[in-house]
Design a protein around this motif. Structure first.
Motif, mmCIF file in Angstrom:
data_model
loop_
_atom_site.group_PDB
_atom_site.id
_atom_site.type_symbol
_atom_site.label_atom_id
_atom_site.label_comp_id
_atom_site.label_asym_id
_atom_site.label_seq_id
_atom_site.Cartn_x
_atom_site.Cartn_y
_atom_site.Cartn_z
ATOM 1 N N CYS A 1 0.831 -1.208 0.000
ATOM 2 C CA CYS A 1 0.000 0.000 0.000
ATOM 3 C C CYS A 1 0.864 1.256 0.000
ATOM 4 N N LEU A 2 1.898 1.268 0.825
ATOM 5 C CA LEU A 2 2.774 2.432 0.887
ATOM 6 C C LEU A 2 3.443 2.690 -0.459
ATOM 7 N N ARG A 3 3.915 1.646 -1.114
ATOM 8 C CA ARG A 3 4.570 1.826 -2.400
ATOM 9 C C ARG A 3 3.590 2.306 -3.471
ATOM 10 N N LEU A 4 2.381 1.777 -3.459
ATOM 11 C CA LEU A 4 1.385 2.202 -4.439
ATOM 12 C C LEU A 4 0.959 3.652 -4.216
ATOM 13 N N LEU A 5 0.901 4.057 -2.954
ATOM 14 C CA LEU A 5 0.456 5.406 -2.617
ATOM 15 C C LEU A 5 1.550 6.444 -2.811
ATOM 16 N N ARG A 6 2.779 6.120 -2.426
ATOM 17 C CA ARG A 6 3.787 7.158 -2.234
ATOM 18 C C ARG A 6 5.030 7.003 -3.094
ATOM 19 N N SER A 7 5.008 6.092 -4.050
ATOM 20 C CA SER A 7 6.156 5.973 -4.944
ATOM 21 C C SER A 7 5.669 6.112 -6.381
ATOM 22 N N GLY A 8 6.613 6.365 -7.257
ATOM 23 C CA GLY A 8 6.279 6.462 -8.672
ATOM 24 C C GLY A 8 6.494 5.156 -9.412
ATOM 25 N N LEU A 9 6.695 4.058 -8.679
ATOM 26 C CA LEU A 9 6.923 2.764 -9.305
ATOM 27 C C LEU A 9 5.666 2.271 -10.015
ATOM 28 N N THR A 10 5.865 1.575 -11.118
ATOM 29 C CA THR A 10 4.735 0.917 -11.771
ATOM 30 C C THR A 10 4.302 -0.279 -10.927
ATOM 31 N N ILE A 11 3.130 -0.806 -11.220
ATOM 32 C CA ILE A 11 2.644 -1.967 -10.467
ATOM 33 C C ILE A 11 3.585 -3.154 -10.691
ATOM 34 N N GLU A 12 4.105 -3.291 -11.903
ATOM 35 C CA GLU A 12 5.055 -4.366 -12.180
ATOM 36 C C GLU A 12 6.314 -4.202 -11.334
ATOM 37 N N GLN A 13 6.792 -2.962 -11.178
ATOM 38 C CA GLN A 13 7.985 -2.702 -10.368
ATOM 39 C C GLN A 13 7.724 -2.937 -8.888
ATOM 40 N N VAL A 14 6.545 -2.568 -8.420
ATOM 41 C CA VAL A 14 6.189 -2.831 -7.022
ATOM 42 C C VAL A 14 6.191 -4.329 -6.767
#
Length: 302
Positions: free
Chosen positions: A240-253
């Motif tokens: 959740c934190l990565r999806l909310l607060r990073s610019g990473l794509t879903i594949e990168q997450v």
């Protein structure tokens, strides 16, 4: 290598520092940076008094004082006349940099998710070191330089360590030796180290030197959740934190969290939140969206 404008926009979108100078009038500061969704604020009050407005809560600060708080909407610091100190507004991303990802980082992660308020501190050496870190952070945000992100993270890490020591949490953790709480803390240490490797519960039990059944019993009796549920909550929180607060794509997450495929990650995320990663990220862009409340709290570990 020149420092780009984008680099400094990134730095300044994750941290802000205000030096509070003595004046004859009371002043009010917003806890949020204004350039990002501020997650935490650190306040070092060197003289005078102040009030922290945290939603329904109001906390009084009497110098010398140190406060570490999560920032609610409309959170503020009201500084009375004759007061001086520092206010740091920090993103969750920078706090995670300061905390780190090693097993030794667990106490700082535990602290970062809690509220710390210490009034009338009498440890002069600690106060001097805290003031030095605040000054260093303020100067770095003004002047800039190579590796500023690491520089800010290092001083913030020192500040968190002082919070940990002054709050008494260090003593509490040491008192948990040879108890179920100590085993749970060791389990959490291992989880931090191996979360992205997707260890099985049997692997954790083996590393702890106990049986699978005993680990399950301790978790259920102490936290009313199985060891696997705790791991899944932790992994969901991180996603959740990565999806909310990073610019990473879903594949990168998905890759960053150790999932063998994006499909596997999406299935895991939907099972634990009821939403696909894409829908969660889209809905969470709106502050009033109920999806933003899905982030699991990792603070119920010891």
């Amino acid at each position: 290598m020149p420092i780009t404008t984008d680099y400094w926009q990134h730095i300044n979108s994750n941290a802000a520092a205000h030096r509070i100078d003595t004046t004859l009038d009371a002043r009010r500061y917003a806890l949020a940076n204004g350039r990002h969704a501020t997650a935490h604020a650190a306040i070092l009050l060197l003289s005078g008094s102040a009030q922290l407005g945290l939603g329904k809560d109001s906390l009084q600060l009497q110098a010398p004082a140190l406060a570490w708080v999560e920032v609610p909407p409309q959170g503020y610091l009201r500084v009375n006349a004759g007061s001086a100190g520092y206010l740091l507004s920090l993103s969750d991303l920078l706090v995670k940099e300061a905390v780190g990802q090693s097993a030794e980082s667990v106490p700082l992660r535990y602290l970062a998710e809690r509220r710390v308020l210490q009034n009338q501190l009498d440890d002069r050496e600690a106060l001097e070191e805290l003031a030095q870190s605040c000054r260093s952070i303020e100067r770095e945000l003004k002047r800039g330089g190579k590796a500023s992100w690491r520089f800010l993270g290092a001083h913030l890490s020192l500040l968190l360590i002082h919070c940990w020591r002054l709050s008494g949490m260090e003593d509490v953790s040491q008192q948990a030796h040879s108890t179920d709480s100590a085993l749970l803390m060791r389990y959490r240490h291992l989880a931090e180290l191996h979360l992205r490797e997707h260890w099985k519960i049997a692997d954790y039990a083996r590393a702890l030197g106990i049986s699978h059944d005993r680990l399950h019993d301790i978790c259920m009796r102490t936290l009313q959740r199985s060891p696997l549920a705790l791991l899944h909550n932790r992994l969901t929180h991180e996603a959740c934190l990565r999806l909310l607060r990073s610019g990473l794509t879903i594949e990168q997450v998905a890759a960053d969290l150790g999932f063998r495929s994006t499909t596997h990650f999406s299935r895991f995320f939907r099972n634990n939140t009821g939403l696909s990663p894409a829908r969660y990220r889209t809905a969470a862009k709106h502050p009033s969206s109920p999806e933003t409340s899905i982030i699991r709290n990792y603070a119920d570990w010891p």
